[in-house]
Enzyme design. Structure first.
Site, PDB file in Angstrom:
ATOM      1  N   LYS A  50       3.936  -5.787  -7.965  1.00  9.81           N
ATOM      2  CA  LYS A  50       2.685  -5.373  -8.620  1.00  9.81           C
ATOM      3  C   LYS A  50       2.892  -4.036  -9.338  1.00  9.81           C
ATOM      4  O   LYS A  50       3.892  -3.332  -9.088  1.00  9.81           O
ATOM      5  CB  LYS A  50       1.575  -5.256  -7.570  1.00  9.81           C
ATOM      6  CG  LYS A  50       1.856  -4.237  -6.473  1.00  9.81           C
ATOM      7  CD  LYS A  50       0.937  -4.427  -5.271  1.00  9.81           C
ATOM      8  CE  LYS A  50       1.216  -3.366  -4.216  1.00  9.81           C
ATOM      9  NZ  LYS A  50       0.454  -3.601  -2.978  1.00  9.81           N
ATOM     10  N   ARG A 148     -10.515  -4.117   4.092  1.00  9.85           N
ATOM     11  CA  ARG A 148     -10.442  -4.043   2.640  1.00  9.85           C
ATOM     12  C   ARG A 148     -10.687  -5.458   2.138  1.00  9.85           C
ATOM     13  O   ARG A 148     -11.828  -5.876   2.085  1.00  9.85           O
ATOM     14  CB  ARG A 148      -9.081  -3.459   2.216  1.00  9.85           C
ATOM     15  CG  ARG A 148      -9.046  -3.014   0.786  1.00  9.85           C
ATOM     16  CD  ARG A 148      -7.754  -2.306   0.411  1.00  9.85           C
ATOM     17  NE  ARG A 148      -6.568  -3.162   0.541  1.00  9.85           N
ATOM     18  CZ  ARG A 148      -5.358  -2.826   0.092  1.00  9.85           C
ATOM     19  NH1 ARG A 148      -5.167  -1.663  -0.488  1.00  9.85           N
ATOM     20  NH2 ARG A 148      -4.336  -3.641   0.240  1.00  9.85           N
ATOM     21  N   TYR A 266      -0.642  28.637 -16.815  1.00 12.21           N
ATOM     22  CA  TYR A 266      -2.106  28.579 -16.845  1.00 12.21           C
ATOM     23  C   TYR A 266      -2.714  29.175 -15.582  1.00 12.21           C
ATOM     24  O   TYR A 266      -2.189  28.966 -14.483  1.00 12.21           O
ATOM     25  CB  TYR A 266      -2.580  27.126 -16.930  1.00 12.21           C
ATOM     26  CG  TYR A 266      -2.458  26.493 -18.287  1.00 12.21           C
ATOM     27  CD1 TYR A 266      -3.068  27.059 -19.399  1.00 12.21           C
ATOM     28  CD2 TYR A 266      -1.760  25.302 -18.445  1.00 12.21           C
ATOM     29  CE1 TYR A 266      -2.973  26.451 -20.648  1.00 12.21           C
ATOM     30  CE2 TYR A 266      -1.668  24.692 -19.686  1.00 12.21           C
ATOM     31  CZ  TYR A 266      -2.269  25.271 -20.786  1.00 12.21           C
ATOM     32  OH  TYR A 266      -2.178  24.671 -21.997  1.00 12.21           O
ATOM     33  N   MET A 325       0.512  19.595 -18.867  1.00 13.69           N
ATOM     34  CA  MET A 325       0.551  18.234 -19.398  1.00 13.69           C
ATOM     35  C   MET A 325       1.970  17.784 -19.781  1.00 13.69           C
ATOM     36  O   MET A 325       2.400  16.689 -19.444  1.00 13.69           O
ATOM     37  CB  MET A 325      -0.362  18.132 -20.629  1.00 13.69           C
ATOM     38  CG  MET A 325      -0.485  16.717 -21.166  1.00 13.69           C
ATOM     39  SD  MET A 325      -1.448  16.644 -22.683  1.00 13.69           S
ATOM     40  CE  MET A 325      -3.073  17.126 -22.105  1.00 13.69           C
TER      41      MET A 325
HETATM   42  C1  LIG Z   1       1.331  -3.501  -1.889  1.00 10.00           C
HETATM   43  C2  LIG Z   1       1.303  -4.543  -0.838  1.00 10.00           C
HETATM   44  C3  LIG Z   1       2.455  -4.866  -0.110  1.00 10.00           C
HETATM   45  C4  LIG Z   1       3.734  -4.081  -0.205  1.00 10.00           C
HETATM   46  O1  LIG Z   1       3.600  -2.925   0.570  1.00 10.00           O
HETATM   47  P1  LIG Z   1       4.765  -1.841   0.738  1.00 10.00           P
HETATM   48  O2  LIG Z   1       4.218  -0.870   1.695  1.00 10.00           O
HETATM   49  O3  LIG Z   1       5.005  -1.277  -0.611  1.00 10.00           O
HETATM   50  O4  LIG Z   1       5.962  -2.563   1.254  1.00 10.00           O
HETATM   51  C5  LIG Z   1       2.390  -5.934   0.769  1.00 10.00           C
HETATM   52  N1  LIG Z   1       1.234  -6.616   0.930  1.00 10.00           N
HETATM   53  C6  LIG Z   1       0.103  -6.314   0.266  1.00 10.00           C
HETATM   54  C7  LIG Z   1      -1.127  -7.086   0.526  1.00 10.00           C
HETATM   55  C8  LIG Z   1       0.100  -5.259  -0.626  1.00 10.00           C
HETATM   56  O5  LIG Z   1      -1.040  -4.953  -1.274  1.00 10.00           O
END
Ligand SMILES: *Cc1c(COP(=O)(O)O)cnc(C)c1O
Length: 388
Positions: A50, A148, A266, A325
């Site tokens: 992802k 969640r 800054y 930035m």
């Molecule tokens: C992002 C995610 C993972 C991977 O998790 P890591 O901690 O990066 O290994 C696995 N399962 C779900 C549902 C996730 O959202």
């Protein structure tokens, strides 16, 4: 390094013009995935790609994982899944972020598999299946303690007693997997074992990267590693067993000496306590180098006093003043003058500054640093294809 990697693919900005460069070691990525696959036995493993493969690039990461034997991928969004399918049409690709009603036709055309986590989504999917006379598969997300996404355990147990369209994958996600011994993980695993019995015969999946390093496994489980594959720490407070995959370096634009009693940057937050040599580098928060990594004296973090550090000519050098930035400054007073010059690179994280240390110094996590990597860098992908 170069000779070991006959295949260097470049992408992103022109190396002569870019302010920084990212080096992504795909051999290390494959070695990490292979280790995670080994540790997942007797279960199978997949790869979570992802957010553009955690910022590294789906188009580069997916082919080498496929060549290494990975056949199942997880993405958050449909569009990410389409990119995976375009590279490896035969891959099994689960979409974690559920189902919006309008997305059904895209799932139908692409063969992507949604992971459903509410009765609303399951009804949408199974009704569409009934109407079209199809039996398109889906995964079922059960919430065992994260609160969640997912059906509650009670809902899922009730659902398992019905005889209609069953999922092809039973899935849960650990909330505290990276904290060894946390009581919530134990509770989540116990709930999941009950679910596995109720959904007997259906493939199951609970472990993310950190879960793989617990005794969470049971035969037939499909693990879902993300961060560890990309070189991040799977467990808090335990030496990282993974190989670093990503190196981020920023180029030095100017080296200046500022005087004791002056300030830099800054907000004038960094008061110089000595005459200070400063290397001003061409990367900042617009490139994903977090502003909260600003030097000490900058009240942007709660947890850590010190800010980020760079690595140059064998020395660790602290960020001085605020990350801005497009520019970040480092105090290089302790580095011999003839050891660095404008145009040289300072490592922001990589083999000398661990990704997770760079993230902690910004009050963040490796996931955020990787997924926030900007698109102004020159990118180099190293791959020998020999697994070294
Ligand atoms: C992002 C995610 C993972 C991977 O998790 P890591 O901690 O990066 O290994 C696995 N399962 C779900 C549902 C996730 O959202």
């Amino acid at each position: 390094m170069t000779s070991k990697h006959p295949h260097i693919t470049t992408a992103g900005a022109d190396s002569r013009l870019a302010g920084g460069r990212l080096t992504i070691d795909l051999d290390a990525l494959v070695a990490n995935w292979t280790l995670l696959a080994e540790k997942s036995k007797p279960g199978q493993t997949s790869a979570v790609v992802k957010a553009n493969a955690y910022g590294l690039g789906i188009e580069y990461v997916v082919p080498v994982l496929w060549d290494a034997g990975c056949r199942t991928f997880f993405v958050a969004l449909v569009e990410e899944g389409l990119r995976v399918k375009a590279i490896v049409p035969e891959a099994r690709v689960f979409v974690l972020n559920g189902l919006f009603a309008e997305a059904r036709p895209v799932f139908e055309e692409s063969g992507l598999i949604p992971v459903l986590g509410s009765h609303y989504e399951i009804d949408l999917w199974t009704r569409a299946n009934a109407e079209s006379g199809s039996k398109l598969p889906y995964g079922l997300h059960v919430d065992t303690g994260m609160n969640r996404l997912g059906l509650t355990v009670a809902e899922a147990l009730a659902f398992s007693a019905e005889t209609r369209d069953m999922p092809v994958l039973l899935m849960t996600h650990l909330a505290t997997g990276d904290e060894p011994g946390h009581h919530l993980t134990q509770r989540q695993i116990e709930s999941f074992q009950k679910l596995r019995i109720a959904f007997a015969g259906i493939e199951s999946s609970a472990s993310n990267s950190s879960g793989i390093f617990h005794a969470v496994h049971n035969g037939g489980e499909l693990s879902r590693p993300g961060i560890a594959m990309y070189g991040g720490e799977p467990l808090a407070g335990v030496a990282n067993p993974m190989r670093p995959v990503v190196t981020l370096e920023a180029r030095i634009v100017q080296i200046r000496t500022s005087l004791e009693g002056e300030t830099t940057g800054y907000g004038a937050t960094a008061l110089l306590e000595r005459d200070t040599r400063i290397a001003v580098c061409s990367a900042g928060y617009a490139d994903g180098y977090l502003r909260s990594a600003s030097g000490s004296g900058t009240p942007l973090r709660i947890a850590v006093q010190k800010g980020g550090e760079g690595f140059v000519a064998g020395h660790r050098v602290p960020v001085i003043g605020r990350v801005t930035m497009d520019l970040t400054s480092f105090d290089i007073s302790d580095v011999p003058e003839d050891a660095i010059k404008p145009g040289d690179y300072i490592e922001l994280f990589g083999p000398n500054i661990a990704l997770d240390d760079a993230a902690r110094a910004a009050g963040s996590i490796g996931f955020e640093l990787l997924t926030g990597l900007g698109n102004r860098y020159h990118r180099r992908y190293l791959y020998s294809g020999k697994g070294d």
